[in-house]
Motif scaffolding. Structure first.
Motif, PDB file in Angstrom:
ATOM      1  N   VAL A  86       0.869  -1.187   0.000  1.00  0.00           N
ATOM      2  CA  VAL A  86       0.000   0.000   0.000  1.00  0.00           C
ATOM      3  C   VAL A  86       0.901   1.231   0.000  1.00  0.00           C
ATOM      4  CG1 VAL A  86      -1.739   1.299   1.273  1.00  0.00           C
ATOM      5  CG2 VAL A  86      -1.868  -1.183   1.179  1.00  0.00           C
ATOM      6  N   LEU A  87       0.891   1.927  -1.109  1.00  0.00           N
ATOM      7  CA  LEU A  87       1.743   3.113  -1.236  1.00  0.00           C
ATOM      8  C   LEU A  87       0.878   4.354  -1.364  1.00  0.00           C
ATOM      9  CD1 LEU A  87       4.283   1.580  -3.759  1.00  0.00           C
ATOM     10  CD2 LEU A  87       4.613   1.924  -1.319  1.00  0.00           C
ATOM     11  N   LEU A  88       1.422   5.448  -0.846  1.00  0.00           N
ATOM     12  CA  LEU A  88       0.671   6.703  -0.921  1.00  0.00           C
ATOM     13  C   LEU A  88       0.641   7.201  -2.363  1.00  0.00           C
ATOM     14  CD1 LEU A  88       2.066   8.629   2.171  1.00  0.00           C
ATOM     15  CD2 LEU A  88       0.158   7.062   2.051  1.00  0.00           C
ATOM     16  N   ARG A  89      -0.328   8.029  -2.641  1.00  0.00           N
ATOM     17  CA  ARG A  89      -0.463   8.573  -3.995  1.00  0.00           C
ATOM     18  C   ARG A  89       0.497   9.742  -4.154  1.00  0.00           C
ATOM     19  NH1 ARG A  89      -4.664   5.679  -2.533  1.00  0.00           N
ATOM     20  NH2 ARG A  89      -6.276   5.050  -4.019  1.00  0.00           N
ATOM     21  N   ARG A  90       1.760   9.418  -4.051  1.00  0.00           N
ATOM     22  CA  ARG A  90       2.832  10.420  -4.125  1.00  0.00           C
ATOM     23  C   ARG A  90       4.023   9.789  -4.842  1.00  0.00           C
ATOM     24  NH1 ARG A  90       2.362  12.824   2.062  1.00  0.00           N
ATOM     25  NH2 ARG A  90       0.115  12.554   2.151  1.00  0.00           N
ATOM     26  N   THR A  91       5.096  10.540  -4.934  1.00  0.00           N
ATOM     27  CA  THR A  91       6.277   9.986  -5.601  1.00  0.00           C
ATOM     28  C   THR A  91       6.965   8.978  -4.683  1.00  0.00           C
ATOM     29  OG1 THR A  91       7.801  11.621  -4.733  1.00  0.00           O
ATOM     30  CG2 THR A  91       6.663  12.195  -6.785  1.00  0.00           C
ATOM     31  N   ALA A  99       7.028   8.326   5.640  1.00  0.00           N
ATOM     32  CA  ALA A  99       7.223   7.286   6.657  1.00  0.00           C
ATOM     33  C   ALA A  99       8.230   7.721   7.719  1.00  0.00           C
ATOM     34  CB  ALA A  99       7.695   5.996   5.999  1.00  0.00           C
ATOM     35  N   PRO A 127       5.743   8.582  -9.774  1.00  0.00           N
ATOM     36  CA  PRO A 127       4.596   8.279  -8.901  1.00  0.00           C
ATOM     37  C   PRO A 127       4.712   6.827  -8.433  1.00  0.00           C
ATOM     38  CG  PRO A 127       3.874   9.346 -10.931  1.00  0.00           C
ATOM     39  CD  PRO A 127       5.320   9.015 -11.116  1.00  0.00           C
ATOM     40  N   ARG A 129       2.767   4.587  -7.329  1.00  0.00           N
ATOM     41  CA  ARG A 129       1.797   3.564  -7.719  1.00  0.00           C
ATOM     42  C   ARG A 129       1.907   3.197  -9.198  1.00  0.00           C
ATOM     43  NH1 ARG A 129      -2.710   3.357  -4.000  1.00  0.00           N
ATOM     44  NH2 ARG A 129      -4.163   3.297  -5.724  1.00  0.00           N
ATOM     45  N   MET A 130       2.818   3.860  -9.907  1.00  0.00           N
ATOM     46  CA  MET A 130       3.055   3.468 -11.294  1.00  0.00           C
ATOM     47  C   MET A 130       4.196   2.467 -11.411  1.00  0.00           C
ATOM     48  SD  MET A 130       2.374   6.911 -13.496  1.00  0.00           S
ATOM     49  CE  MET A 130       2.387   6.107 -15.090  1.00  0.00           C
ATOM     50  N   ARG A 143      10.727   1.289   3.014  1.00  0.00           N
ATOM     51  CA  ARG A 143       9.957   2.125   3.952  1.00  0.00           C
ATOM     52  C   ARG A 143       9.928   1.478   5.339  1.00  0.00           C
ATOM     53  NH1 ARG A 143       3.873   3.173   2.168  1.00  0.00           N
ATOM     54  NH2 ARG A 143       3.700   0.995   2.782  1.00  0.00           N
TER      55      ARG A 143
END
Lengths: 236, 231
Positions: A86-91, A99, A127, A129-130, A143
């Motif tokens: 689960v990753l944040l919608r960030r780079t 974190a 990003p 999530r890509m 992390r």
């Protein structure tokens, strides 16, 4: 330096879902450093046990102590990597900075080193999530390791990843274990368990069926369930 | 046909009366939107992640308030601000401030309820990871707001769409006073009833264009977010 979360003592741990006991009185003591692999058939309760250890699930009965600490207090010494990252919608870099905000402020170089360790240094501004599944899981591990946990829990973290990512993650886990982090890994993958485990805990029907050094478990499993499991039989 | 041509002329010649109405409409709606976003976004987020008795009732109430008839809101704000009302001493009735208050009451539940749905979905995805990382309280709320930024932008734009097109509440508390509280929707209603279709058509065209722009922006934001896996 001794690991502050060892030994891990679990006594009479019970968890009921609906009317069904999914953990039916788990008694377990983990007191050796290194890597412990929790194995067992589907639905045996491996992931639930791990989640109880991390404090994500409150058991209906029983006690867990890690060193001198109980579960909620021990959380800050632990980190967990889940099967689905689960990753944040960030780079990529922002995920690490979120974190560990103190590290991001005081020594941002450490974030780049952490990314370098998981071969993601070139993707810092992507990003998150890509990324591919393997890259996402490597980022999750980076992390988790930023907080220098005394106990690292992994729930099928390498399931369905590409071999290169599995190899990298396994080598990182071994290195982390060598540096004193206790690693507990839930895995279905017998090959991985043979490569990684110092100790195996075999769970069946919500109870610990067998526990012992990995070599002994794989050469001469004691219980018929473990024998059948290692023989590749379908257990349910 | 003549009315249409004349309406078009009013727009391209930047007619002063027309643009005074347009400017007031946009100003009132933007201020109301800003206030509603400040209240609605944290409220919706908090309701999505907090655990307390009555939480579900609060969400139910919020969803019900989304569909509140504007004239009822107008009436409530009117009673509040009228001379004999509890806030009558402030002398706000029939001012743009009264219209802003009515719009805030109307669109805050919309923004809060829509953002609640967005954040609830995100919370299901993030909660285990946030627990594991020790992220709680204000830090969690801020993280949800940042990570849902694109979805929340569309919630805010939905609020703006509702505010700018609203007529029932603002006509009650604003009074549709020329050069003071006349906005696009109330002006359209008035000019149509007077038979002056030129101004009504010009304002209608602008309102329609604004609505199209807002919707285009919503689609654009969604597509940008989806492309970067930020949706």
């Amino acid at each position: 330096m001794p690991n502050p979360l060892l030994p891990i003592r679990i006594s009479d741990l019970r968890l009921i879902k609906g009317d069904r006991p999914v953990l039916g009185g788990v008694d377990l003591m983990i007191d050796t450093p290194g890597i412990t692999v929790i194995m067992g058939p589907n639905g045996a309760g491996k992931s639930l046990l791990l989640r109880c250890l991390h404090g994500l699930i409150k058991p209906d009965q029983g006690h867990i102590t890690l060193g001198q600490l109980k579960v909620p207090e021990s959380r800050s010494w632990q980190a967990m990597v889940f099967q689905q990252p689960v990753l944040l919608r960030r780079t990529v870099l922002q995920n690490l900075a979120f974190a560990a905000p103190e590290i991001a402020k005081s020594s941002p170089q450490r974030l780049l080193q952490a990314l370098d360790a998981v071969n993601l240094a070139e993707l810092v501004n992507q990003p998150a999530r890509m990324l591919s599944g393997g890259e996402q899981q490597r980022l999750s591990l980076a992390r988790a390791l930023l907080s220098k946990p005394a106990l690292l829990l992994l729930d099928e973290a390498t399931a369905s990843l590409d071999p290169a990512s599995v190899l990298l993650i396994e080598s990182l886990l071994k290195a982390q274990s060598a540096h004193g982090t206790k690693v507990i890994l839930v895995s279905h993958d017998q090959g991985q368990a043979r490569r990684m485990a110092d100790e195996v805990v075999f769970i069946s029907n919500g109870q610990v069926a067998e526990q012992g050094p990995a070599k002994e478990f794989f050469t001469s499993p004691e219980t018929p369930m473990a024998q059948a499991y290692l023989a590749g039989e379908l257990l349910f | 046909m003549d009315s249409l041509v004349e309406a078009f002329r009013l727009i391209i010649t930047l007619d002063a009366d027309l643009f005074e109405i347009l400017w007031l409409s946009v100003r009132v709606s933007l201020v109301a939107l800003f206030i509603s976003a400040i209240i609605g976004l944290p409220l919706g987020t908090w309701l999505a992640i907090a655990q307390f008795p009555g939480r579900k009732f609060c969400i139910l109430l919020l969803n019900a308030l989304m569909g509140m008839p504007p004239v009822v809101v107008g009436l409530m704000v009117y009673l509040l601000l009228s001379r004999s009302g509890p806030l009558g001493w402030m002398g706000l009735l029939y001012t743009p401030t009264a219209m802003i208050i009515a719009q805030v009451v109307l669109i805050t539940p919309i923004i809060a309820a829509l953002s609640n749905q967005v954040i609830e979905h995100l919370h299901q995805e993030y909660s285990d990871t946030f627990y594991s990382m020790g992220v709680t309280g204000r830090r969690a709320v801020a993280a949800y707001l940042v990570d849902a930024r694109y979805a929340l932008t569309t919630c805010i734009l939905a609020g703006f769409g509702r505010a700018i097109a609203e007529v029932g509440a603002v006509i009650i508390v604003g009074g549709n006073i020329d050069h003071l509280t006349r906005v696009m929707t109330t002006a359209i209603a008035l000019e149509t009833s007077k038979g002056n279709l030129t101004l009504a058509l010009a304002l209608g065209a602008i309102l329609l264009t604004l609505s199209l722009l807002v919707n285009a922006l919503v689609i654009g934001v969604r597509e940008y977010a989806a492309k970067r896996q930020y949706a």
